[in-house]
Design an enzyme around this catalytic site. Structure first.
Site, PDB file in Angstrom:
ATOM      1  N   GLY A 181       0.834  -1.210   0.000  1.00  0.00           N
ATOM      2  CA  GLY A 181       0.000   0.000   0.000  1.00  0.00           C
ATOM      3  C   GLY A 181       0.861   1.248   0.000  1.00  0.00           C
ATOM      4  N   HIS A 445      10.777  37.404   3.502  1.00  0.00           N
ATOM      5  CA  HIS A 445      11.892  36.869   2.729  1.00  0.00           C
ATOM      6  C   HIS A 445      13.082  36.611   3.662  1.00  0.00           C
ATOM      7  CE1 HIS A 445      14.666  36.289  -0.596  1.00  0.00           C
ATOM      8  NE2 HIS A 445      15.516  37.069   0.032  1.00  0.00           N
TER       9      HIS A 445
END
Ligand code: FAD
Ligand code: NAI
Length: 466
Positions: A181, A445
């Site tokens: 899975g 930033h």
């Protein structure tokens, strides 16, 4: 004398149930919570979110030290060795602290913990370990457990064929771990043991990993896990497992049928999904039927068809996620108290905590296209200054917007900190943001989140950095 022992009885103390109990008590309702486990917190705190993240974090640190990431930044470590019992100890400590924290919250809010399995006698009467309690409202929050795979018998004690609970507790690093899975559990726990030294093979029935996620994200995820050394056997099913001594032999077939091949493993993880816990609850006694998937259906307020009985979390339809269960827990308690409790099921983020992380919220590109005209903006992490500086440039951000209204319909990220980044996308969507709103929001930033701004700019035209 009060008509009932409690205003609210919650069955199950997972993230759905314990949060519902705390909110109900905060709203002045006399509340009890039945839990059959030794500790509170449900799957998530005991054998799910928390222990898996402890192992993911520890194994990431190990890999950074052992494979030169630290050395690349000038941190000399010498010979790196794994002390698995210490790592498992840290995991256990985190689980103990957090489950203990819920016990503290129960005491603080005067919530009675009824220890034992609960079963309905009628809609307002529940047996808990031989004692009968009555409540005006009963919330079913019994969660889910592992879906078994016929022919592959799990035995967590032996530690050869395990489910997620067993895979969190292995006492050795298997030479070869086969994961059946390629969903969230398989990739997270497969990543843990790969980082700690196992060869990992993922056998997935479908032709891509991570069903339900955006198609491009699924394809990119497959490439990245392969690059990290996982072997992927897609479109393949396991039909049988045979244990001999300390080895497991698996029989594999193409999903569409064909020749059988065998695969030898030192450990096998069965992670093919989870199913709702409803057995032994006595739902037949209150006339509450399940849907085709074995779930309890509710209305938007989390009322079931039986008056006074409510249901939330993994046991009802929707993604099986802790934060979804928690939000439903708050909403159901508020509804019981006569307030308006709402969960916006269209904006529930999902995160796979691998490296890089994989996260999304809202519609996939495929789903959005089915609904009408869309615009898509993409931005690669390679062009994000912070990702570049940290040397974690795999992945991208994708913003999907309605072509006419520009309203954001979905955001998908593969990035080292995608799980943190997706929160701003969820918040923007909750507020009905357009891609322009995101593009013109000032982002700090240098942060990975600037990639979301630039992907939003790409929806409307050009981002700056590509
Ligand atoms: P549960 O947490 O399953 O709690 C239900 C509780 O009810 C259990 O403690 C159970 O013992 C009890 N119970 C059941 N029946 C009875 C009864 N008859 N009487 C008394 N008590 C009963 N989700 C995320 O969002 N993020 C993750 O990172 C994440 N990682 C996961 C990792 C793993 C390995 C697994 C298995 C799951 C993970 N999940 C994660 C999913 C998350 O754990 C579930 O979505 C969440 O726990 C569901 O909450 P719940 O309250 O509905 O049920
Ligand atoms: P899943 O539904 O994520 O993945 C199961 C995978 O197994 C799918 O890709 C499916 O196609 C595949 N599969 C099914 N039958 C198969 C078969 N016979 N052979 C091979 N492959 C087969 O389920 P998983 O990983 O077990 O996780 C269960 C739930 O737990 C998830 O739905 C998720 O919501 C929750 N969870 C969430 C986490 C998170 O939020 N980070 C972490 C772990 C679990």
């Amino acid at each position: 004398m009060a008509e009932y022992d409690y205003d609210v009885l919650v069955i199950g103390a997972g993230p759905g149930g314990y949060v519902a109990a705390v909110r109900a008590a905060q709203l002045g309702l006399k509340t009890a919570c039945a839990e059959s486990r030794e500790t509170l917190g449900g799957t998530c705190l005991n054998v799910g979110c928390i222990p898996s993240k402890a192992l993911l974090h520890g194994s990431e640190l190990f890999e950074e030290a052992a494979h030169g990431t630290l050395a690349k930044f000038g941190v000399k470590t010498g010979k790196v060795e794994l002390d698995l019992p210490v790592l498992q100890g840290e995991k256990a400590a985190a689980v103990k602290e957090l489950t203990g924290g819920i016990e503290y919250l129960f005491k603080k809010n005067k919530i009675d913990w009824l220890k034992g399995r609960a079963s309905f006698q009628d809609a307002h009467t529940v047996d808990v370990a031989g004692k009968t309690v009555t409540a005006k409202n009963v919330i079913v929050a019994t969660g889910s457990s592992v879906t078994p795979l016929p022919g592959v018998a799990v035995d967590n004690e032996k530690g050869l064929i395990v489910d997620s609970t067993g895979a969190l507790a292995l006492d050795r690093v298997p030479d070869h771990l086969v994961v059946i899975g390629g969903g969230v559990i398989g990739l997270e726990l497969g990543s843990v043991w790969r980082r700690l030294g196992a060869k990992v093979t993922v056998v997935e029935f479908l032709d891509q990993l991570l069903p339900g996620m955006d198609g491009e994200v699924r394809r990119e995820a497959g490439k990245l896990f392969k690059k990290q050394g996982m072997e992927l056997k897609l479109s393949t099913k396991v039909t049988q497992a045979t244990v001999k001594g300390k080895k497991v032999t698996l029989s594999l077939e193409p999903a569409a049928g064909g020749d059988t091949e065998t695969l030898e493993a030192d450990a096998v993880l069965v992670s093919i999904g989870r199913r709702p816990n409803t057995e032994g609850l006595g739902l037949d006694k209150i006339g509450l039927e399940l849907n085709k998937r074995g779930q309890i259906e509710t209305d938007h307020d989390f009322r079931t068809k039986v008056a006074g009985v409510w249901a939330i979390g993994d046991v009802i339809p929707g993604p099986m996620l802790a934060h979804k269960a928690e939000d439903e827990g708050i909403a159901v308690a508020e509804n019981i108290a006569g307030q308006i409790g709402i969960v916006n099921h269209a904006v529930i983020p999902s995160v796979v905590y691998t490296f890089p992380e994989i996260a999304g919220v809202g519609l996939t590109e495929e789903q959005a296209k089915e609904r009408g005209e869309i615009k898509v903006g993409k931005f690669p992490m390679l062009a994000n200054s912070r990702a570049k500086t940290n040397r974690e440039t795999d992945g991208f951000v994708k913003v999907i917007a309605d072509a006419e209204t520009d309203r954001v319909l979905g955001v998908w990220c593969i990035a080292s900190v995608a799980g943190t980044m997706i929160a701003q996308a969820a918040q923007a969507m909750e507020f009905g943001a357009t891609s322009e709103d995101i593009a013109y929001t000032c982002h700090a930033h240098p942060t990975h989140s600037e990639a979301i701004k630039e992907a939003a700019m790409a929806v409307r035209g050009k981002p700056i950095h590509i």
